[in-house]
Design an enzyme around this catalytic site. Structure first.
Site, PDB file in Angstrom:
ATOM      1  N   VAL A 123       0.825  -1.210   0.000  1.00 38.09           N
ATOM      2  CA  VAL A 123       0.000   0.000   0.000  1.00 38.09           C
ATOM      3  C   VAL A 123       0.860   1.261   0.000  1.00 38.09           C
ATOM      4  O   VAL A 123       0.613   2.204  -0.764  1.00 38.09           O
ATOM      5  CB  VAL A 123      -0.947   0.003   1.221  1.00 38.09           C
ATOM      6  CG1 VAL A 123      -1.706   1.323   1.301  1.00 38.09           C
ATOM      7  CG2 VAL A 123      -1.945  -1.150   1.122  1.00 38.09           C
TER       8      VAL A 123
ATOM      9  N   SER B 236       5.887   9.140   7.316  1.00 35.59           N
ATOM     10  CA  SER B 236       4.678   9.052   8.134  1.00 35.59           C
ATOM     11  C   SER B 236       3.503   9.666   7.396  1.00 35.59           C
ATOM     12  O   SER B 236       3.654  10.661   6.693  1.00 35.59           O
ATOM     13  CB  SER B 236       4.866   9.766   9.475  1.00 35.59           C
ATOM     14  OG  SER B 236       3.680   9.689  10.235  1.00 35.59           O
TER      15      SER B 236
ATOM     16  N   GLY C 182       0.714   7.213   6.639  1.00 37.63           N
ATOM     17  CA  GLY C 182      -0.106   6.091   6.215  1.00 37.63           C
ATOM     18  C   GLY C 182      -0.324   6.078   4.722  1.00 37.63           C
ATOM     19  O   GLY C 182       0.354   6.783   3.963  1.00 37.63           O
TER      20      GLY C 182
ATOM     21  N   LYS D 135      11.977   9.046  13.087  1.00 34.95           N
ATOM     22  CA  LYS D 135      10.710   8.374  12.761  1.00 34.95           C
ATOM     23  C   LYS D 135      10.315   7.392  13.876  1.00 34.95           C
ATOM     24  O   LYS D 135       9.135   7.254  14.220  1.00 34.95           O
ATOM     25  CB  LYS D 135      10.841   7.618  11.442  1.00 34.95           C
ATOM     26  CG  LYS D 135       9.621   6.761  11.056  1.00 34.95           C
ATOM     27  CD  LYS D 135       8.335   7.590  11.005  1.00 34.95           C
ATOM     28  CE  LYS D 135       7.193   6.875  10.295  1.00 34.95           C
ATOM     29  NZ  LYS D 135       6.839   5.580  10.769  1.00 34.95           N
TER      30      LYS D 135
ATOM     31  N   HIS E 239       8.915   9.442  16.587  1.00 33.52           N
ATOM     32  CA  HIS E 239       7.588   9.858  16.109  1.00 33.52           C
ATOM     33  C   HIS E 239       6.560   8.775  16.440  1.00 33.52           C
ATOM     34  O   HIS E 239       5.489   9.054  16.977  1.00 33.52           O
ATOM     35  CB  HIS E 239       7.633  10.099  14.598  1.00 33.52           C
ATOM     36  CG  HIS E 239       6.291  10.178  13.930  1.00 33.52           C
ATOM     37  ND1 HIS E 239       5.492   9.073  13.698  1.00 33.52           N
ATOM     38  CD2 HIS E 239       5.594  11.240  13.440  1.00 33.52           C
ATOM     39  CE1 HIS E 239       4.377   9.437  13.100  1.00 33.52           C
ATOM     40  NE2 HIS E 239       4.409  10.742  12.934  1.00 33.52           N
ATOM     41  N   ASN E 240       6.914   7.516  16.131  1.00 36.68           N
ATOM     42  CA  ASN E 240       5.981   6.419  16.394  1.00 36.68           C
ATOM     43  C   ASN E 240       5.782   6.192  17.891  1.00 36.68           C
ATOM     44  O   ASN E 240       4.698   5.816  18.332  1.00 36.68           O
ATOM     45  CB  ASN E 240       6.481   5.138  15.724  1.00 36.68           C
ATOM     46  CG  ASN E 240       6.293   5.177  14.226  1.00 36.68           C
ATOM     47  OD1 ASN E 240       6.097   6.232  13.638  1.00 36.68           O
ATOM     48  ND2 ASN E 240       6.364   4.020  13.587  1.00 36.68           N
TER      49      ASN E 240
ATOM     50  N   GLU F  22       3.404   8.679  18.956  1.00 31.38           N
ATOM     51  CA  GLU F  22       2.120   8.221  18.421  1.00 31.38           C
ATOM     52  C   GLU F  22       1.490   7.162  19.330  1.00 31.38           C
ATOM     53  O   GLU F  22       0.281   7.211  19.605  1.00 31.38           O
ATOM     54  CB  GLU F  22       2.346   7.661  17.013  1.00 31.38           C
ATOM     55  CG  GLU F  22       1.138   7.080  16.325  1.00 31.38           C
ATOM     56  CD  GLU F  22       1.536   6.435  15.012  1.00 31.38           C
ATOM     57  OE1 GLU F  22       1.217   5.245  14.811  1.00 31.38           O
ATOM     58  OE2 GLU F  22       2.185   7.114  14.183  1.00 31.38           O
TER      59      GLU F  22
ATOM     60  N   LYS G 101       4.007  -3.076  15.884  1.00 30.04           N
ATOM     61  CA  LYS G 101       5.020  -3.521  14.920  1.00 30.04           C
ATOM     62  C   LYS G 101       6.444  -3.320  15.417  1.00 30.04           C
ATOM     63  O   LYS G 101       7.397  -3.564  14.694  1.00 30.04           O
ATOM     64  CB  LYS G 101       4.825  -2.796  13.582  1.00 30.04           C
ATOM     65  CG  LYS G 101       3.583  -3.242  12.828  1.00 30.04           C
ATOM     66  CD  LYS G 101       3.553  -2.664  11.437  1.00 30.04           C
ATOM     67  CE  LYS G 101       2.374  -3.213  10.644  1.00 30.04           C
ATOM     68  NZ  LYS G 101       2.321  -2.660   9.273  1.00 30.04           N
TER      69      LYS G 101
ATOM     70  N   HIS H  43      28.651  -0.005  45.950  1.00 29.29           N
ATOM     71  CA  HIS H  43      28.663   0.813  44.734  1.00 29.29           C
ATOM     72  C   HIS H  43      29.041   2.267  44.994  1.00 29.29           C
ATOM     73  O   HIS H  43      29.159   3.041  44.046  1.00 29.29           O
ATOM     74  CB  HIS H  43      27.281   0.752  44.064  1.00 29.29           C
ATOM     75  CG  HIS H  43      26.960  -0.597  43.507  1.00 29.29           C
ATOM     76  ND1 HIS H  43      27.642  -1.154  42.446  1.00 29.29           N
ATOM     77  CD2 HIS H  43      26.024  -1.521  43.878  1.00 29.29           C
ATOM     78  CE1 HIS H  43      27.131  -2.345  42.164  1.00 29.29           C
ATOM     79  NE2 HIS H  43      26.153  -2.598  43.031  1.00 29.29           N
TER      80      HIS H  43
END
Length: 625
Positions: A171, A291, A293, A346, A349-350, A353, A420, A604
């Site tokens: 797409v 970006s 879609g 990007k 960005h996601n 989102e 994803k 530590h």
């Protein structure tokens, strides 16, 4: 590599030199590479035997390989026999140009040449030896040289040569290709002939037959041949090993200076690696976040370009046309830095989102306790006409009004949200850099929790909710929503700034925000305002006006969280925003206890408030026998 062939006297050298002048491609004459013994033999009027030519042809084959690595080149060579051409073509990609003419015409030409040692008998022997190929570009030498040169140039670089090539007809790939074509860029498209994908190109070309400047291919070498030089190849395929496999297939077909752009959601570290590897092969590589879609790809997306600045310069004329336009009409694309910068931005960005979507989901969860879907949609629609307007709010309004028969579609969709990987990558990158991005991480984990459907169903029966009738003031909810969104953007831009400093990229938050004002999924009124905010101060937490807005909305966020606790509504993303802000505004955190614990069990060390900060201390907390 272009090899102009024919018998002596056809004008190979003259044509080659003129073509070289027009194209700036280097020209070579094969006769210059003959050995002295071969030249002496020809001057004496004797023809060369195959044994004489073999070393000469082998040398030329090596030279062609060497010249081809640097780009286009032109060679004038008799190459009369097929097996001569086979020697030259071994592991070399050659465009053959065959000069044709009659014996009488060529003999007349040779007679008019000064100091030419060919006699008619030798010319006749060449005609006898000539084996015309069944391939190549044929030119008749009875035409004037300028006309021959123009004709050859047109055949080598036809007017329908594609300016850009798009690989992958999913797409997004289809959208990018048609966007380019509609903006008058001749476009070549390629899709592999994998099982189930045999008809992808045929269907694409058939469905878009109105675009006469789109060429479809299923053979990779033919696709590459259709592109103008330097080639510009835009990959829109699945990230990961598929990219590396395709690059391996492309490399033997490419020339120095050709450009590959990965427009998919590749991990920025993979882009860094590919830039470095291909740079050694003299191939230009870039990673570009896209970006918007399917709709954005087709009609105007947001492009976050990283990697080679040369690639960005070459692609900019195309990006200027296919990118979305900001409020001032400027295309929403920008060069953000070397190697993996574009894909990193990007990725963040996601991540932003993810959090924006989760905030809307949590807001929906609160409102669904006191309103029906049309009423919620009306509230969201009102918000979308004001300061909180965004693309995601707009589509959420439409989603809540969609019906299927007597049912709202939202009620028929299973409450399990997938991902994803880019949100997880953002969280992982933040952890690696030591940067806080609790909201992105919260949104990712909320999706993971949603996948635990079976366990949630069982536990909900043993721990039922008690629904209370009290409602939340909508103005409070709106202010809390704006508060959380601002925290989300603070965390996102801080992560980009930290990465830019670590990797040596220039940090341009105002330009990133501008590119995100149109085309992309997280476009919003807030993003428009951030462009102006960043033009004055690169750090949001140092902007007094921005901090004032957060301080004013903090009580509303607290009221919302109290309400959610009372109603047993999980608001992890809102809570993450609130807790981040409260911790950030707290002078003394309980981290001193953590340091004491670390020193107790692991020695530590710790710093002290009453000592210089460059000094570290260790306490023996207990005695050991």
């Amino acid at each position: 590599m272009i090899v102009i062939m024919g018998v002596s006297g056809t004008g190979k050298t003259s044509l080659g030199k003129q073509l070289s002048q027009k194209t700036t491609w280097p020209f070579y004459d094969a006769d210059d590479f003959h050995s002295k013994s071969n030249k002496d033999k020809m001057k004496s009027g004797l023809g060369l035997e195959d044994s004489d030519r073999k070393p000469w042809l082998s040398l030329l084959a090596e030279k062609i390989k060497e010249w081809s690595k640097k780009g286009e080149a032109i060679l004038a060579c008799s190459a009369l026999k097929e097996h001569y051409r086979n020697i030259l073509s071994d592991q070399n990609k050659i465009t053959w140009v065959v000069l044709n003419g009659s014996f009488e015409l060529i003999q007349a030409r040779l007679k008019n040449r000064e100091n030419h040692f060919f006699d008619p008998q030798l010319l006749r022997s060449q005609f006898s030896a000539l084996e015309l190929p069944s391939y190549g570009i044929y030119l008749n030498i009875d035409k004037p040289l300028p006309e021959l040169s123009a004709s050859l140039l047109e055949k080598i670089n036809p007017s329908n040569s594609a300016i850009i090539g798009v690989v992958g007809m999913g797409v997004m790939g289809q959208g990018i290709a048609l966007n380019c074509a509609e903006n008058n860029f001749s476009t070549a498209v390629y899709n592999r002939l994998a099982p189930g994908e045999e008809k992808v190109i045929d269907i694409f070309i058939s469905n878009n037959s109105k675009f006469k400047n789109v060429l479809g291919f299923t053979v990779l070498s033919h696709f590459i041949d259709a592109l103008e030089r330097p080639r510009k190849i835009w990959l829109m395929i699945k990230s990961g090993s598929a990219i590396d496999k395709l690059i391996d297939e492309l490399l033997p077909l490419l020339n120095e200076g050709d450009v590959i752009v990965d427009g998919g959601n590749s991990h920025y570290s993979e882009t860094q690696r590919r830039v470095q590897v291909l740079e050694k092969r003299r191939i230009v590589f870039a990673g570009c976040g896209v970006s918007g879609g399917a709709l954005g790809a087709r009609h105007g997306a947001s492009f976050m370009f990283g990697g080679s600045s040369k690639a960005y310069r070459l692609l900019s004329p195309i990006l200027n046309c296919i990118a979305a336009k900001d409020a001032l009409g400027k295309p929403c694309h920008a060069y953000l830095g070397t190697e993996g910068a574009g894909h990193f931005v990007k990725m963040v960005h996601n991540g932003i989102e993810y959090a924006e979507m989760q905030l809307l989901a949590e807001t929906f969860a609160v409102l669904s306790r006191q309103m029906n879907y049309p009423e919620i949609a009306s509230v969201f629609n009102e918000w979308n006409a004001g300061s909180e307007a965004s693309y995601l709010l707009e589509i959420t309004t439409k989603i809540l009004q969609k019906k299927e028969g007597d049912y709202f579609l939202i009620d028929l969709i299973l409450d399990q949200s997938n991902s994803k990987g880019t949100g997880m990558w953002s969280s992982s990158a933040a952890l690696a850099l030591g940067e806080v991005n609790t909201m992105m991480s919260s949104a990712v984990f909320s999706r993971y929790l949603s996948l635990m459907k079976a366990q949630r169903t069982v536990l909900s029966q043993s721990n039922p909710r008690i629904f209370k009738s009290n409602t939340l003031d909508l103005s409070v909810l709106k202010k809390a929503y704006g508060f959380a969104r601002k925290i989300n953007h603070i965390q996102g831009f801080n992560l980009i700034e930290h990465a830019a400093k670590t990797h040596g990229w220039e940090y341009k938050p105002d330009e990133i925000a501008r590119v995100w004002t149109q085309g992309c999924i997280i476009r919003s009124n807030l993003m428009e305002r951030l462009v102006q905010v960043f033009s004055k101060e690169k750090k949001l937490l140092q902007n007094t006006n921005f901090i004032g807005l957060l301080s004013n909305a903090e009580p509303d966020a607290a009221v919302l969280i109290h309400h959610a606790v009372d109603q047993k509504i999980a608001l992890d993303c809102y809570s993450s925003a609130y807790n981040y802000w409260i911790a950030l505004c707290t002078e003394k955190l309980p981290a001193n206890l953590i340091q004491a614990q670390r020193d107790f069990f692991g020695a530590h060390t710790y710093q002290r408030v009453d000592k210089p900060l460059d000094q570290y201390f260790n306490t023996q907390w207990q005695k050991y026998d």
